[in-house]
Design a protein around this motif. Structure first.
Motif, PDB file in Angstrom:
ATOM      1  N   PRO A  54       0.834  -1.210   0.000  1.00 44.96           N
ATOM      2  CA  PRO A  54       0.000   0.000   0.000  1.00 44.96           C
ATOM      3  C   PRO A  54       0.866   1.257   0.000  1.00 44.96           C
ATOM      4  O   PRO A  54       1.899   1.306   0.670  1.00 44.96           O
ATOM      5  N   LYS A  55       0.448   2.254  -0.767  1.00 43.30           N
ATOM      6  CA  LYS A  55       1.230   3.478  -0.886  1.00 43.30           C
ATOM      7  C   LYS A  55       0.974   4.439   0.273  1.00 43.30           C
ATOM      8  O   LYS A  55       1.784   5.333   0.522  1.00 43.30           O
ATOM      9  N   ARG A  56      -0.155   4.245   0.967  1.00 45.32           N
ATOM     10  CA  ARG A  56      -0.503   5.166   2.044  1.00 45.32           C
ATOM     11  C   ARG A  56      -0.853   4.387   3.305  1.00 45.32           C
ATOM     12  O   ARG A  56      -1.166   3.203   3.271  1.00 45.32           O
ATOM     13  N   GLY A  57      -0.823   5.097   4.422  1.00 48.78           N
ATOM     14  CA  GLY A  57      -1.259   4.523   5.679  1.00 48.78           C
ATOM     15  C   GLY A  57      -0.169   3.730   6.368  1.00 48.78           C
ATOM     16  O   GLY A  57       0.872   3.413   5.785  1.00 48.78           O
ATOM     17  N   PRO A  58      -0.423   3.384   7.632  1.00 47.88           N
ATOM     18  CA  PRO A  58       0.566   2.623   8.393  1.00 47.88           C
ATOM     19  C   PRO A  58       0.665   1.188   7.895  1.00 47.88           C
ATOM     20  O   PRO A  58      -0.267   0.654   7.296  1.00 47.88           O
ATOM     21  N   LYS A  59       1.788   0.581   8.154  1.00 53.35           N
ATOM     22  CA  LYS A  59       1.988  -0.812   7.753  1.00 53.35           C
ATOM     23  C   LYS A  59       1.051  -1.710   8.552  1.00 53.35           C
ATOM     24  O   LYS A  59       0.915  -1.573   9.754  1.00 53.35           O
ATOM     25  N   SER A  60       0.417  -2.634   7.863  1.00 53.83           N
ATOM     26  CA  SER A  60      -0.540  -3.520   8.517  1.00 53.83           C
ATOM     27  C   SER A  60       0.169  -4.469   9.475  1.00 53.83           C
ATOM     28  O   SER A  60       1.273  -4.939   9.211  1.00 53.83           O
ATOM     29  N   ARG A  61      -0.516  -4.798  10.579  1.00 54.76           N
ATOM     30  CA  ARG A  61       0.033  -5.751  11.535  1.00 54.76           C
ATOM     31  C   ARG A  61      -0.295  -7.184  11.133  1.00 54.76           C
ATOM     32  O   ARG A  61       0.181  -8.130  11.764  1.00 54.76           O
ATOM     33  N   LEU A  62      -1.129  -7.352  10.111  1.00 60.45           N
ATOM     34  CA  LEU A  62      -1.532  -8.679   9.661  1.00 60.45           C
ATOM     35  C   LEU A  62      -1.025  -8.950   8.250  1.00 60.45           C
ATOM     36  O   LEU A  62      -0.928  -8.044   7.427  1.00 60.45           O
ATOM     37  N   SER A  63      -0.727 -10.208   7.980  1.00 59.76           N
ATOM     38  CA  SER A  63      -0.330 -10.612   6.643  1.00 59.76           C
ATOM     39  C   SER A  63      -1.497 -11.273   5.934  1.00 59.76           C
ATOM     40  O   SER A  63      -2.469 -11.701   6.562  1.00 59.76           O
ATOM     41  N   VAL A  64      -1.395 -11.384   4.618  1.00 58.54           N
ATOM     42  CA  VAL A  64      -2.403 -12.102   3.838  1.00 58.54           C
ATOM     43  C   VAL A  64      -2.487 -13.550   4.309  1.00 58.54           C
ATOM     44  O   VAL A  64      -3.581 -14.126   4.428  1.00 58.54           O
ATOM     45  N   ALA A  65      -1.338 -14.144   4.588  1.00 55.75           N
ATOM     46  CA  ALA A  65      -1.316 -15.543   5.034  1.00 55.75           C
ATOM     47  C   ALA A  65      -2.113 -15.739   6.317  1.00 55.75           C
ATOM     48  O   ALA A  65      -2.789 -16.763   6.496  1.00 55.75           O
ATOM     49  N   GLU A  66      -2.072 -14.763   7.229  1.00 51.25           N
ATOM     50  CA  GLU A  66      -2.817 -14.876   8.481  1.00 51.25           C
ATOM     51  C   GLU A  66      -4.323 -14.788   8.234  1.00 51.25           C
ATOM     52  O   GLU A  66      -5.113 -15.499   8.869  1.00 51.25           O
ATOM     53  N   LEU A  67      -4.721 -13.930   7.309  1.00 54.98           N
ATOM     54  CA  LEU A  67      -6.139 -13.842   6.966  1.00 54.98           C
ATOM     55  C   LEU A  67      -6.623 -15.138   6.325  1.00 54.98           C
ATOM     56  O   LEU A  67      -7.713 -15.639   6.642  1.00 54.98           O
ATOM     57  N   VAL A  68      -5.817 -15.687   5.431  1.00 52.25           N
ATOM     58  CA  VAL A  68      -6.181 -16.940   4.769  1.00 52.25           C
ATOM     59  C   VAL A  68      -6.258 -18.076   5.782  1.00 52.25           C
ATOM     60  O   VAL A  68      -7.170 -18.905   5.743  1.00 52.25           O
ATOM     61  N   ALA A  69      -5.307 -18.116   6.713  1.00 48.73           N
ATOM     62  CA  ALA A  69      -5.312 -19.153   7.744  1.00 48.73           C
ATOM     63  C   ALA A  69      -6.574 -19.062   8.595  1.00 48.73           C
ATOM     64  O   ALA A  69      -7.161 -20.088   8.973  1.00 48.73           O
ATOM     65  N   ALA A  70      -7.015 -17.861   8.893  1.00 53.49           N
ATOM     66  CA  ALA A  70      -8.250 -17.686   9.667  1.00 53.49           C
ATOM     67  C   ALA A  70      -9.452 -18.191   8.879  1.00 53.49           C
ATOM     68  O   ALA A  70     -10.353 -18.833   9.434  1.00 53.49           O
ATOM     69  N   ALA A  71      -9.470 -17.921   7.584  1.00 51.30           N
ATOM     70  CA  ALA A  71     -10.569 -18.391   6.733  1.00 51.30           C
ATOM     71  C   ALA A  71     -10.584 -19.911   6.657  1.00 51.30           C
ATOM     72  O   ALA A  71     -11.647 -20.541   6.714  1.00 51.30           O
ATOM     73  N   VAL A  72      -9.408 -20.513   6.533  1.00 53.59           N
ATOM     74  CA  VAL A  72      -9.307 -21.973   6.483  1.00 53.59           C
ATOM     75  C   VAL A  72      -9.806 -22.578   7.795  1.00 53.59           C
ATOM     76  O   VAL A  72     -10.528 -23.596   7.794  1.00 53.59           O
TER      77      VAL A  72
END
Length: 271
Positions: free
Chosen positions: A25-43
């Motif tokens: 992302p070009k703006r805003g603070p760096k996210s504390r979550l990764s895509v992998a963590e979101l996917v793991a939660a969905a799984v």
């Protein structure tokens, strides 16, 4: 089973996320979550409650972010489904590192991979409810495909034949394991196992005259006595052995075919 469809999301965005090449992302603070963590939660949600329980809002709540924050990572549920399939794909055909499948042990190798593929579906039954007409081309899926192909390497098969053998075995496992998953779903929804269901209707069946169906009556009685309705392992192993027997004829035929002979589709080689 109701079906979701993979491959409906933005294909380039999906590939970027799968391969870790999505632009930051070009703006805003760096996210504390990764895509992998979101996917793991969905799984985890899908494993526990089924694919119908998975939504972008539900996943966001599971990891403690707002639904709008979710979309800054993954654009929609369609992309999420593809990411989920790739995340669990290493369970389809062995460990992440390609095993050493020696051609001399090809029957045992195919059996190992087929059973691993079956175990994958039993661990993630929701994957049966996602149609994959357009293949998921993430790193884990391709690794699993590479492992699967490896059991047919060095057997004299053409590249097309190797791929068709993978499709044959994978389609068999996919179809065979659906009955096991359905049995678990029906028991969960009715509170009654298949054996309990048979015991419930048995008194009524005993009052019926099945003489117009002599073969079904004879075979059904023997089958019910030997292993009942629920021995899915026996049925799976029987079908897999028959497929291996057919593959053995193909492989032995390739070994007996002299160089320059017609290919599997009957066409002569190019001059």
């Amino acid at each position: 089973m109701a079906e979701e469809i993979a491959g409906l999301g933005d294909p380039i965005r999906t590939l970027e996320l799968m391969w870790g090449r999505a632009p930051a992302p070009k703006r805003g603070p760096k996210s504390r979550l990764s895509v992998a963590e979101l996917v793991a939660a969905a799984v985890a949600i899908a494993d526990a409650e089924g694919i119908g329980a998975v939504s972008t809002r539900r996943v966001a709540e599971a990891v403690g972010i707002s639904p709008m924050s979710f979309y800054t990572h993954i654009p929609d549920k369609a992309v999420l489904l593809d990411l989920m399939l790739d995340a669990v794909a290493t369970g389809q055909a062995g460990e992440p590192t390609t095993p050493d499948f020696h051609p001399a042990n090809w029957r045992a190798n195919v059996t190992l991979v087929a059973r691993s593929f079956r175990s994958f579906y039993l661990a993630h039954p929701w994957a049966l409810q996602i149609g994959t007409h357009r293949p998921v081309l993430g790193p884990n899926t391709i690794r699993a495909y590479d492992n699967f192909l490896s059991v047919f390497d060095g057997l004299g098969l053409s590249e097309v034949e190797m791929d068709l053998c993978v499709i044959l075995v994978a389609n068999y496992v996919h179809g065979a394991v659906r009955d096991v998953v359905r049995a678990k779903m029906v028991k969960a929804q009715t509170g009654m196992s298949d054996d309990e269901w048979w015991y419930t209707i048995e008194p009524f069946l005993q009052t019926m005259d099945f003489s117009p169906y002599p073969v079904a009556s004879r075979v059904g009685a023997v089958v019910g006595e030997l292993y009942g309705l629920g021995d899915h392992d026996l049925a799976f192993d029987f079908g897999l052995e028959r497929i291996l027997d057919g593959l053995e004829r193909l492989i032995e035929g390739k070994a007996a075919t002299p160089p320059g002979a017609a290919t599997v589709d009957g066409k002569p080689p190019s001059a």
